[in-house]
Design a protein around this motif. Structure first.
Motif, short mmCIF file in Angstrom:
data_model
loop_
_atom_site.label_atom_id
_atom_site.label_comp_id
_atom_site.label_asym_id
_atom_site.label_seq_id
_atom_site.Cartn_x
_atom_site.Cartn_y
_atom_site.Cartn_z
N UNK A 110 10.65 9.93 -1.78
CA UNK A 110 11.76 9.06 -1.42
C UNK A 110 11.54 8.41 -0.06
N UNK A 111 11.00 9.18 0.89
CA UNK A 111 10.72 8.63 2.22
C UNK A 111 9.63 7.56 2.15
N UNK B 232 0.83 -1.21 0.00
CA UNK B 232 0.00 0.00 0.00
C UNK B 232 0.87 1.26 0.00
N UNK B 233 1.93 1.25 0.79
CA UNK B 233 2.82 2.41 0.85
C UNK B 233 3.55 2.60 -0.48
N UNK B 234 3.91 1.50 -1.12
CA UNK B 234 4.56 1.58 -2.42
C UNK B 234 3.63 2.21 -3.46
N UNK B 235 2.38 1.76 -3.49
CA UNK B 235 1.41 2.32 -4.42
C UNK B 235 1.17 3.79 -4.12
N UNK C 32 4.27 15.13 -5.89
CA UNK C 32 5.63 15.16 -5.35
C UNK C 32 6.54 14.39 -6.30
N UNK C 33 7.47 15.05 -6.96
CA UNK C 33 8.34 14.39 -7.94
C UNK C 33 9.09 13.20 -7.33
N UNK C 34 9.61 12.33 -8.21
CA UNK C 34 10.30 11.13 -7.76
C UNK C 34 11.47 11.45 -6.83
N UNK C 35 12.11 12.58 -7.04
CA UNK C 35 13.29 12.93 -6.23
C UNK C 35 12.94 13.74 -4.99
#
Length: 504
Positions: free
Chosen positions: A252-253, A232-235, A244-247
């Motif tokens: 990231x968190x 769920x957190x990954x999704x 929020x961009x990938x970086x």
């Protein structure tokens, strides 16, 4: 050394016909198959029945564009994340008992979801539906595996299962469209209530009482919580990349937290003193590992394609919900045709060959879908690719289930079935999260037909790429096997799709 199992030389093949077909003593094989078919149709239908109603659900309850995907994610995540626990519970507490309990939970959640008054209530109801489905699906599939352990009856049983599985997913769009336009979007939830009640009554009558369960420790509930929370957190991290961009630190968190939870799940499975949720040694079997990796990618591609095509028909071509659902009918019929064709070819071609051929054919159909245009029509942009993709998908369904459960010890069939279903649902959720985000980024803030079309076309093209990757996995990971030849004897034989598979 790889070992080839062959039903013609195994002790099982020497048993009388009724013992081989009716592996579930005291039950009725025909009625058991009917009960499993109804259950699988209901579970598959619920994955797609809401798709056509999504625009109306958004308008009625106030969902945002990205938040709307959680109507699908909530179901797929709890379904996929808890399937392993459901399979283990079926092995431990009895398949019939778990099946009946899951059907009751599923039906009640469907009823509550139909009365939802805000986004949170609907998402919560969909999550509870997923919990019920996580109990129902592996128990039903394990019943099918034990009731039809080998022979021609197994081929036919898995053919019926794959046909209703596919038909439920495809016809769900048609049923959802008709209900949304002529009743209300709420009926896409209510429709599961009578099906759950009917399946419960049929299973109560048809399925034999479970033998006394063998209990080797308590189930690993902690593992189930860690797996579901990690996925769920990954999704969540992927879905929110539009904000929020990938970086960004937030993304990231979030992704780091997901990785930590999933790593903890693996650690718990290796060290727990309880009955592990999944025996990690199962993945040493190349058939099990390859089948689940294949299923993960297919799940991501199919869920995304259904989502994009439902929105393309309504928001780009301006088709009404009922007609949109009707235009998915060729896909449903094509999947059934492909499943029937897989039964015929299953006696002549190795399962690996069917998986590669079916995956590539479905990829070709999705690549064709990727050519959609804002001024397209059903005939030019939808019908042709629907037929190609659906027949290919139908070719995959029976073989993938049979491969993933072959060579597995009887006391682990529920866990293996749960693992296969889990990989499909996790793939669906992750695939839709990733491809939906990519499509949304391509569309941008514009809501014109041209902008929406560009996003959907990209998503469909990437779906085709996932299926090409799945075919490569089948080619590389699964071992070559001989086509299952018919027996020369006059009995019922005609080896099952999985009767000759390589196991480690």
């Amino acid at each position: 050394m790889p070992v080839t199992t062959d039903n013609e030389t195994s002790p099982l093949a020497l048993k009388p016909r009724h013992e081989r077909v009716a592996g579930n003593p005291g039950g009725r094989p025909g009625l058991t198959l009917a009960a499993v078919a109804v259950v699988q149709f209901m579970v598959s239908l619920d994955l797609s029945v809401v798709n056509v109603g999504l625009p109306q659900i958004a308008a009625g309850l106030g969902f945002s564009a990205v938040g709307l995907t959680w109507v699908i994610h909530a179901y797929a995540l709890t379904f996929g994340g808890l399937l392993l626990l459901g399979g283990k519970a079926a092995d431990r507490y009895g398949r019939k008992r778990v099946l009946l309990l899951g059907l009751a939970v599923f039906g009640l959640a469907s009823l509550v979801g139909g009365f939802a008054q805000d986004p949170g209530q609907l998402v919560a109801a969909r999550a509870v539906q997923g919990i019920g489905a996580a109990a129902v699906a592996p128990a039903a599939l394990a019943l099918l595996t034990s009731t039809f352990p080998t022979g021609k009856a197994r081929v036919r049983a898995f053919g019926v299962w794959s046909a209703v599985n596919a038909a439920g997913g495809a016809l769900g769009v048609l049923i959802g469209g008709v209900l949304t336009q002529y009743a209300s979007w709420r009926w896409v939830m209510f429709v599961s209530v009578p099906m759950a009640a009917g399946a419960l009554a049929l299973a109560w009558r048809a399925v034999a009482a479970d033998p006394p369960p063998i209990r080797n420790g308590r189930p690993d509930v902690l593992g189930a919580i860690l797996a579901t929370a990690g996925i769920a957190l990954l999704v969540l991290g992927v879905v929110r990349t539009d904000q929020y961009p990938w970086t960004s630190p937030i993304t990231l968190t979030t992704l780091a937290g997901a990785a930590a939870l999933l790593a903890a799940f693996v650690y718990v499975e290796r060290t727990t003193t309880r009955d592990p949720l999944i025996r990690l040694g199962l993945f040493a079997n190349r058939s099990v590992a390859g089948a689940n990796a294949y299923n993960l990618l297919v799940g991501g591609a199919m869920a995304s394609a259904f989502y994009f095509m439902s929105l393309y028909l309504q928001l780009v071509l301006g088709t009404g919900p009922a007609l949109s659902g009707l235009e998915f009918l060729p896909f449903a019929l094509g999947v059934v045709a492909g499943s029937i064709l897989a039964i015929k070819l299953g006696y002549r071609l190795a399962p690996r060959t069917l998986l590669i051929s079916g995956g590539l054919l479905t990829a070709a159909g999705f690549a064709w879908f990727g050519l959609i245009s804002p001024d397209g029509t059903f005939i030019t942009d939808v019908l042709g690719p629907s037929i190609v993709a659906s027949v290919g998908f139908g070719l995959c369904l029976g073989p993938i289930v049979s491969i993933a459960t072959a060579g597995v010890a009887p006391h682990e069939t529920g866990a293996a079935s749960g693992l296969l279903n889990s990989s499909r649902q996790i793939g669906s959720s992750l695939g839709l999260a990733a491809l939906g985000t990519v499509a949304h980024n391509r569309t941008g803030q514009a809501v014109t037909p041209i902008a929406l079309n560009n996003g959907y076309a990209l998503g469909l093209t990437l779906s085709a790429a996932l299926l090409v990757a799945a075919a490569l996995i089948a080619l590389i990971v699964l071992r070559r096997t001989s086509p299952p030849a018919r027996s020369a004897s006059n009995d019922h034989t005609g080896p099952a799709v999985s009767d000759r598979v390589s196991v480690e």
